[in-house]
Design an enzyme around this catalytic site. Structure first.
Site, short mmCIF file in Angstrom:
data_model
loop_
_atom_site.label_atom_id
_atom_site.label_comp_id
_atom_site.label_asym_id
_atom_site.label_seq_id
_atom_site.Cartn_x
_atom_site.Cartn_y
_atom_site.Cartn_z
N ASP A 26 0.80 -1.14 0.11
CA ASP A 26 -0.17 0.11 0.16
C ASP A 26 1.10 1.27 0.09
O ASP A 26 1.85 1.13 0.38
CB ASP A 26 -0.91 -0.20 1.10
N GLU A 27 0.39 2.46 -0.57
CA GLU A 27 0.98 3.67 -0.38
C GLU A 27 2.15 3.67 -1.11
O GLU A 27 3.26 4.04 -0.88
CB GLU A 27 1.07 4.17 0.82
#
Length: 730
Positions: free
Chosen positions: A222-223
């Site tokens: 994620d991110e």
């Protein structure tokens, strides 16, 4: 089971959940349900495909995000099917090293250094090397150490940080090497080391690399727009077995390029499957129109326009003030009136700004209005002395070999264990046939004459009592409370009338309780080791209470949060975007500043209010002009409460053009138009030739308008230079 899992997802979310094989890139716009998709994708792998959870690695950036991910997944899979492999990137490195670091000659109980630990080490080395702290600061040495590690990457591990390392340092690296030797002596690693030690082992032990690639069949990251090159290398290596790598993020929300993130790696990533999530579930169409209009001026991105099925509501507001005090007063008055009318609560409101110093004025106005507020920032909670002391007690309870924790609290509160006693203990520990930690040595020689006048026997009893409580399953918070009470530390703060420290200790105990409640699954107590591992990676915002108070924070601190009502203040050229950043990194910085503006706008759920002001900027030592980001918003999609005078608008454009010319920045097609928009049209603005009236000097004619907006007026008594607000057009 599959239909049940997918039924509440939109078409693109379903596609993302079911795209499990090969490399997958998910461009997830702000508020598009990114966390929901990642959690459902994990559950799809487990519930539908039957993948063992131990073969799935799901990594994100913050502990808060990792905890949220765990909770969401736990609601979608059977009990016990959420593993420790749902964690932060650095958290995974810790787990990896606890298992593999023995290959480098380190114990599994290695210590993780935080900022305070590193500062203490640097101070000791400076003292040992007779370095005058007036000429060279601790922070300067820390910055050099971090920069050198980043430059050398895995090489410094091989040359200086292995027990058998024999490389001789160059003269200009003596301090750096002494620091690494001290780390090696303590078997201690910092955040940088977590990554480089992990990469070193993966590169130099092929059997370890194969084993982990075989174990980790599916990776979800994620991110990724905030990942640096080392982090990309890590998950690229780990996914080298089956090649099932899913990267999720939004290049339009990459706001950490200044500290090493490489959003371009995400933009250029060639995946087997590309999916764009652009349906927003957070904001109104009015807010998204503004956000899309601003971010569309960037080139380094994957094109997408956020949309929502929510109905149109209130237009985004822009307010222009004569000076910053009036800007802050208008914000406070607007909040007070809205809450009084029952429009919302204080806790639903956030005021965001580019630089922390901008909060001063609005804080004063909030106080005047009796509006409760909380500032996110200042000294981080977990970096305050009393918090560091309390956590050091826990560290020593968890690991008696933690010399850094021992050195911090062995005489806190005072136990008459001074410098000479400590030197005796350190010599004793070093001269043993089998080297022991300071605490173990103290325990072994507690009856020695050298310690008779001290109260160190009580200290050992307190630590051992804490270890017993933890072993019996007593809660972390309860254990710490008892140790701090029995040690006399809480009483010392109370007798000193140090209420702030007492309140901070109380807040720490509350935060530990919140931590235990949030992670406890069934009757099993939360592990002290897990808590200390997480706390070493935490940021200030991880355990903040949701009190009914207006939140004040920088836009960087607001990343990942959302609020019904958002004010973005201080929208002035030079401040936002930051001209200092643009001068340092040119067009790349301008694009990152625009992404920061996009992040600020998309924090708002119901209403977004943008403010700026005229006057003089002490920070930039020049006049204040509206931000280019305001000029990139079409005039027909915002509600202008007070228009920008035309000369202010034109001066802003001239300022931007001059900066671009100085720096040789390419101006694509995103510079403000030379035409004055309706939002800056004549709204009582004063021009040369206008007849004006002054309460003292009478009637006069405007003969000049200066760049800062001041007017030169010919009165019967002579020419005077006056601010336009004291003049009335006839």
């Amino acid at each position: 089971m599959m239909n049940q899992l997918l039924k509440n997802l939109n078409e693109r979310q379903q596609e993302a959940v079911q795209a499990t094989e090969g490399s997958v890139r998910i461009i997830a716009g702000a508020g598009s349900g990114k966390t929901r998709v990642i959690a459902h994708r994990y559950a799809y792998l487990v519930n539908v495909l039957g993948v063992d959870p131990g073969n799935i690695l799901c990594m994100t950036f913050t502990n808060k995000a990792a905890q949220e991910m765990k909770h969401r997944i736990s609601r979608l899979v059977d009990s016990g099917l959420v593993t420790d492999y749902v964690c932060t990137i650095h958290g995974f490195c810790v787990k990896f090293l606890r298992k593999e670091i023995h290959r480098l000659g380190y114990p599994k109980t290695f210590t993780i250094l935080d900022d305070e630990d590193k500062k203490a080490m640097v101070k000791r080395i400076m003292e040992a090397m007779n370095i005058d702290r007036k000429k060279s600061t601790v922070n300067k040495h820390l910055a050099h150490i971090g920069k050198t590690k980043g430059k050398m990457r895995m090489d410094y591990v091989a040359q200086f940080m292995l027990p058998h390392s024999k490389a001789e340092p160059k003269a200009d690296m003596q301090f750096f090497c002494n620091y690494l030797k001290e780390q090696l002596r303590l078997f201690a690693v910092d955040f940088d080391d977590l990554m480089y030690f992990t990469l070193y082992i993966l590169h130099n032990f092929p059997e370890v690399c194969k084993e982990w690639q075989s174990e980790l069949n599916y990776l979800q990251i994620d991110e990724v727009q905030d990942c640096d090159a080392d982090e990309w290398e890590l998950f690229t290596i780990l996914s080298g077995g089956l090649g099932n790598l899913c990267v999720v993020g939004d290049p339009d929300q990459a706001i950490y390029e200044w500290r090493g993130s490489r959003p371009q790696l995400f933009v250029d990533f060639h995946a087997d499957t590309d999916i764009v999530l652009n349906q927003n579930y957070r904001s109104t169409p009015d807010i998204l129109d503004v956000a899309n209009a601003i971010i569309s001026h960037n080139r380094n991105r994957v094109p997408k326009d956020l949309f929502t099925e929510k109905p149109r509501a209130v237009r985004v507001v822009h307010y222009h003030a004569d000076d910053d005090s009036k800007e802050c007063k208008w914000i406070a008055d607007t909040i007070a009136k809205a809450v009084k009318k029952g429009k919302g609560t204080y806790g639903e409101i956030a005021i965001l700004f580019r630089a922390a110093y901008l909060s001063r004025g609005v804080e004063q106005e909030l106080i005047k209005n009796g509006i409760p507020y909380a500032v996110w920032g200042g000294i981080r909670f977990f970096e305050r002395k009393e918090i560091k002391d309390a956590l050091s007690y826990l560290r020593l309870i968890a690991n008696p070999n933690d010399d850094l924790a021992f050195l911090r609290v062995c005489n806190v509160p005072s136990r008459k264990f001074g410098k000479k006693s400590l030197e005796w203990l350190m010599r004793r520990a070093e001269n043993l046939e089998q080297p022991m930690s300071l605490y173990e040595t103290l325990s072994a020689f507690i009856d020695s004459p050298e310690l008779r006048r001290t109260q160190m026997a009580d200290f050992v009893k307190e630590i051992e009592a804490g270890r017993t409580l933890i072993a019996k399953g007593c809660g972390i918070g309860s254990t710490l409370d008892q140790v701090l009470t029995s040690s006399g530390l809480k009483e010392e703060y109370r007798s000193d009338e140090d209420e702030d420290r007492l309140e901070n200790i109380t807040e720490l105990l509350h935060s530990i309780k919140d931590y235990e409640n949030s992670l406890r699954l069934g009757e099993e107590p939360v592990s002290l080791d897990d808590y200390l591992q997480d706390i070493a990676l935490y940021t200030n915002a991880d355990y903040r209470n949701n009190e009914d108070a207006v939140k004040l924070m920088t836009i960087h601190q607001a990343k990942g949060l959302e609020f019904p009502y958002v004010f973005v203040m201080g929208l002035n050229e030079g401040v936002f975007p930051s001209h200092r950043a643009i001068r340092e990194r040119l067009k790349a910085a301008e694009e990152e500043e625009r992404r920061l503006m996009y992040v600020a706008a998309t924090r708002a759920e119901r209403e977004l209010i943008l403010t700026e002001s005229e006057g003089y900027s002490a920070a930039n030592q020049c006049g204040k002009f509206p931000s280019r980001f305001l000029m990139e918003i079409p005039e027909n999609i915002i509600d202008v409460k007070r228009k920008i005078p035309p000369h202010i608008y034109m001066n802003a454009k001239a300022m931007i053009d001059e900066l671009n010319d100085q720096l040789g920045i390419e101006s694509y097609d995103d510079n403000p138009s030379s035409e004055v928009p309706a939002s800056a049209a004549d709204d009582g603005a004063i021009h040369i030739g206008d007849i004006v009236k002054h309460t003292v000097f009478g009637q006069g004619t405007v003969v000049g308008v200066k760049p800062n907006g001041s007017c030169e007026v010919q009165f019967a008594s002579g020419v005077r230079t006056l601010l336009p607000r004291v003049l009335t057009k006839e």
